[in-house]
Scaffold this motif. Structure first.
Motif, PDB file in Angstrom:
ATOM      1  N   TRP A   1       0.757  -1.071  -0.039  1.00 46.85           N
ATOM      2  CA  TRP A   1       0.094  -0.215   0.214  1.00 46.85           C
ATOM      3  C   TRP A   1       0.794   1.301   0.032  1.00 46.85           C
ATOM      4  CZ3 TRP A   1      -4.814   0.932  -1.269  1.00 46.85           C
ATOM      5  CH2 TRP A   1      -5.911  -0.176  -1.223  1.00 46.85           C
ATOM      6  N   LEU A   2       1.943   1.347   0.847  1.00 50.33           N
ATOM      7  CA  LEU A   2       2.725   2.356   0.790  1.00 50.33           C
ATOM      8  C   LEU A   2       3.524   2.680  -0.426  1.00 50.33           C
ATOM      9  CD1 LEU A   2       4.418   2.035   4.271  1.00 50.33           C
ATOM     10  CD2 LEU A   2       2.919   3.636   3.577  1.00 50.33           C
ATOM     11  N   THR A   3       4.026   1.670  -1.157  1.00 55.57           N
ATOM     12  CA  THR A   3       4.584   1.719  -2.422  1.00 55.57           C
ATOM     13  C   THR A   3       3.693   2.016  -3.524  1.00 55.57           C
ATOM     14  OG1 THR A   3       5.859  -0.409  -2.013  1.00 55.57           O
ATOM     15  CG2 THR A   3       5.503   0.202  -4.387  1.00 55.57           C
ATOM     16  N   ALA A   4       2.195   1.654  -3.447  1.00 49.84           N
ATOM     17  CA  ALA A   4       1.262   2.430  -4.384  1.00 49.84           C
ATOM     18  C   ALA A   4       0.996   3.569  -4.263  1.00 49.84           C
ATOM     19  CB  ALA A   4      -0.170   1.672  -4.128  1.00 49.84           C
ATOM     20  N   PHE A   5       0.810   4.120  -2.983  1.00 50.32           N
ATOM     21  CA  PHE A   5       0.729   5.543  -2.886  1.00 50.32           C
ATOM     22  C   PHE A   5       1.808   6.124  -3.264  1.00 50.32           C
ATOM     23  CE2 PHE A   5      -2.792   3.958   0.318  1.00 50.32           C
ATOM     24  CZ  PHE A   5      -3.722   4.657  -0.611  1.00 50.32           C
ATOM     25  N   ALA A   6       3.215   5.849  -3.136  1.00 47.82           N
ATOM     26  CA  ALA A   6       4.332   6.511  -3.462  1.00 47.82           C
ATOM     27  C   ALA A   6       4.336   6.789  -4.846  1.00 47.82           C
ATOM     28  CB  ALA A   6       5.460   5.906  -3.030  1.00 47.82           C
TER      29      ALA A   6
ATOM     30  N   ALA B   1       3.407   7.479   8.086  1.00 44.24           N
ATOM     31  CA  ALA B   1       3.670   7.576   6.596  1.00 44.24           C
ATOM     32  C   ALA B   1       2.172   7.699   5.975  1.00 44.24           C
ATOM     33  CB  ALA B   1       4.379   6.377   6.304  1.00 44.24           C
ATOM     34  N   LEU B   2       1.130   6.865   6.308  1.00 43.72           N
ATOM     35  CA  LEU B   2      -0.179   6.781   5.837  1.00 43.72           C
ATOM     36  C   LEU B   2      -0.761   8.311   5.862  1.00 43.72           C
ATOM     37  CD1 LEU B   2      -1.140   3.214   6.899  1.00 43.72           C
ATOM     38  CD2 LEU B   2      -0.926   4.040   4.472  1.00 43.72           C
ATOM     39  N   TRP B   3      -0.516   8.678   7.309  1.00 45.72           N
ATOM     40  CA  TRP B   3      -1.025  10.179   7.470  1.00 45.72           C
ATOM     41  C   TRP B   3      -0.484  11.326   6.529  1.00 45.72           C
ATOM     42  CZ3 TRP B   3      -5.671  11.413   8.928  1.00 45.72           C
ATOM     43  CH2 TRP B   3      -6.319  10.593   9.922  1.00 45.72           C
ATOM     44  N   ALA B   4       0.742  11.134   6.204  1.00 50.89           N
ATOM     45  CA  ALA B   4       1.690  11.897   5.348  1.00 50.89           C
ATOM     46  C   ALA B   4       1.094  11.729   4.003  1.00 50.89           C
ATOM     47  CB  ALA B   4       2.986  11.585   5.305  1.00 50.89           C
ATOM     48  N   PHE B   5       0.821  10.892   3.554  1.00 50.26           N
ATOM     49  CA  PHE B   5       0.086  10.709   2.400  1.00 50.26           C
ATOM     50  C   PHE B   5      -1.365  11.134   2.250  1.00 50.26           C
ATOM     51  CE2 PHE B   5       2.823   6.751   1.372  1.00 50.26           C
ATOM     52  CZ  PHE B   5       3.591   7.321   0.263  1.00 50.26           C
ATOM     53  N   PHE B   6      -1.999  10.986   3.292  1.00 50.27           N
ATOM     54  CA  PHE B   6      -3.413  11.452   3.410  1.00 50.27           C
ATOM     55  C   PHE B   6      -3.328  13.015   3.398  1.00 50.27           C
ATOM     56  CE2 PHE B   6      -7.267  12.916   5.337  1.00 50.27           C
ATOM     57  CZ  PHE B   6      -8.349  11.877   5.075  1.00 50.27           C
ATOM     58  N   LEU B   7      -2.358  13.446   4.306  1.00 50.34           N
ATOM     59  CA  LEU B   7      -2.171  15.033   4.026  1.00 50.34           C
ATOM     60  C   LEU B   7      -1.859  15.610   2.502  1.00 50.34           C
ATOM     61  CD1 LEU B   7      -1.592  17.645   6.019  1.00 50.34           C
ATOM     62  CD2 LEU B   7       0.502  17.331   5.685  1.00 50.34           C
ATOM     63  N   GLU B   8      -0.879  14.622   1.916  1.00 48.64           N
ATOM     64  CA  GLU B   8      -0.555  15.188   0.523  1.00 48.64           C
ATOM     65  C   GLU B   8      -1.750  15.113  -0.401  1.00 48.64           C
ATOM     66  OE1 GLU B   8       0.268  14.765  -3.582  1.00 48.64           O
ATOM     67  OE2 GLU B   8      -0.497  13.227  -2.285  1.00 48.64           O
ATOM     68  N   ASN B   9      -2.512  14.049  -0.276  1.00 51.08           N
ATOM     69  CA  ASN B   9      -3.739  14.138  -1.037  1.00 51.08           C
ATOM     70  C   ASN B   9      -4.904  15.235  -0.738  1.00 51.08           C
ATOM     71  OD1 ASN B   9      -5.846  12.412  -2.866  1.00 51.08           O
ATOM     72  ND2 ASN B   9      -6.960  12.533  -0.797  1.00 51.08           N
ATOM     73  N   THR B  10      -4.867  15.450   0.331  1.00 52.42           N
ATOM     74  CA  THR B  10      -5.788  16.536   0.582  1.00 52.42           C
ATOM     75  C   THR B  10      -5.364  17.979   0.442  1.00 52.42           C
ATOM     76  OG1 THR B  10      -6.614  15.133   2.800  1.00 52.42           O
ATOM     77  CG2 THR B  10      -7.533  17.525   2.515  1.00 52.42           C
TER      78      THR B  10
END
Length: 382
Positions: free
Chosen positions: A46-51, A174-183
């Protein structure tokens, strides 16, 4: 759960994938007991996909400020790699029931469906509406919403199936960092747009002539300053600080609460700002348009972390600190002129309406208070 270093578990992702299908590809309900190595492998993917999706989306924003849209542009292909991985993961969770519970799986599925509906709608919208560069369009919004719902499902799943410890906290951060980036992503419209406008004003536009002409034709004008503003900065100035400070503060507060460790909000904001700061010179070296970098987000994260140290009235303390630190840092950043970089960066922040500060103060306090009260009611009911 067995340790992921148990005998017979390979290190290679491909070998792990083969082993997973050999041992665990069988029908199961959400919540099926899952070996620890499968949990870590699944969420690592999942982390790889969001990266992949973050890298593709970041490049895509810059791409659109230089050239006309191309469905098969390299940034879209990179983003698609992430989407394909996500599709496979959702199928695996759905079929096997491993590494998820019912709630997290439903969020993953709903988010993916939203995204897959939004993608072709966005292509059609571009065909019908013309340029549609703005990151705030309805179809783009559905893409962000779908990704956000997916991320909420992954966060919920990881909280449900991961054992306590350092790995749990690191992956969750890391997941919250991806959530922040998306928003935060749509705010890039203004961050790239202000430098696009300045490049045109000095006679060296980042955008290719065909893009500027297309954008001007879209509103029936010749290529002039008004046409460039319509193309690069079509969003009202009040949106940028309201979204970048108010909404991000609430996301950072949620991250701090779920991770439960000191300085989580600052770490999440810092990870995102660091990514933006690293990608900036890479875009410049590749002769792509650059953007301003939201360094003020570090102070929003710091404000949230300091608020969590308050013994009482955390929502009120947080709202005051977020407003003071966020708007203060944004104003200070806007006053700095990065002259050492010359024409590469002539502004350090987009135009912002500072009269929105009281709205952020009241809004953050109200939503933070309502969320905390709802959570307290759930705990008492449970």
């Amino acid at each position: 759960m067995p340790d992921q270093r148990e005998s017979g578990i390979p290190r290679s992702p491909i070998a792990k994938t083969v082993l997973f299908f050999r041992r665990h590809w069988q029908r199961g309900a959400p919540g099926t007991p899952t070996p620890e190595w499968v949990v870590r492998f699944s969420y690592g993917m999942w982390l790889t996909a969001f990266a992949f999706k973050v890298i593709g989306a970041s490049w895509d924003m810059s791409w659109h400020f230089k050239w006309l849209r191309d469905d098969l542009a390299p940034p879209h292909l990179i983003n698609t790699v992430g989407t394909v991985i996500i599709c496979v993961l959702v199928v695996l969770h759905t079929y096997t029931g491993l590494a998820c519970d019912r709630r997290s799986l439903r969020l993953m599925q709903a988010g993916l469906v939203m995204f897959l509906i939004a993608a072709p709608l966005d292509v059609i919208n571009h065909r019908v509406s013309g340029l549609d560069l703005t990151a705030w369009s309805a179809t783009h919004g559905l893409l962000y919403l779908g990704t956000g719902v997916m991320l909420a499902g992954v966060i919920a799943g990881w909280l449900r199936v991961s054992p306590p410890g350092r790995t749990r906290a690191v992956v969750l951060t890391a997941l919250w960092a991806f959530f922040l980036e998306n928003t935060f992503f749509p705010n890039g419209q203004q961050e790239y747009g202000i430098l696009e406008l300045r490049s045109w004003e000095r006679g060296e536009p980042y955008a290719e002539p065909t893009l500027l002409e297309f954008a001007a034709d879209d509103i029936g004008r010749s290529v002039d300053r008004e046409a460039v503003i319509h193309f690069a900065l079509p969003i009202d100035d009040w949106v940028y600080p309201l979204w970048g400070i108010g909404v991000m503060a609430l996301i950072l507060a949620a991250a701090r609460h779920t991770v439960g460790r000191a300085w989580t909000a600052t770490t999440v904001a810092g990870a995102y700002v660091t990514y933006r700061a690293i990608s900036w010179p890479l875009l410049l070296a590749g002769d792509f348009p650059t953007s301003t970098v939201p360094f003020y987000l570090l102070f929003v994260g710091l404000a949230v972390d300091l608020a969590f140290r308050a013994a009482s009235a955390r929502f009120a303390v947080g709202a005051v600190l977020v407003t003071a630190f966020g708007y203060g840092a944004l104003w200070l950043q806007s006053q700095l002129r990065p002259w050492l970089l010359g024409d590469a960066l002539t502004e350090s922040a987009p135009p912002s309406a500072y009269w929105t500060a009281p709205i952020v103060l009241v809004g953050v306090a109200a939503i933070w208070f309502a969320t905390a009260r709802s959570r307290r009611s759930e705990l008492l009911a449970g």
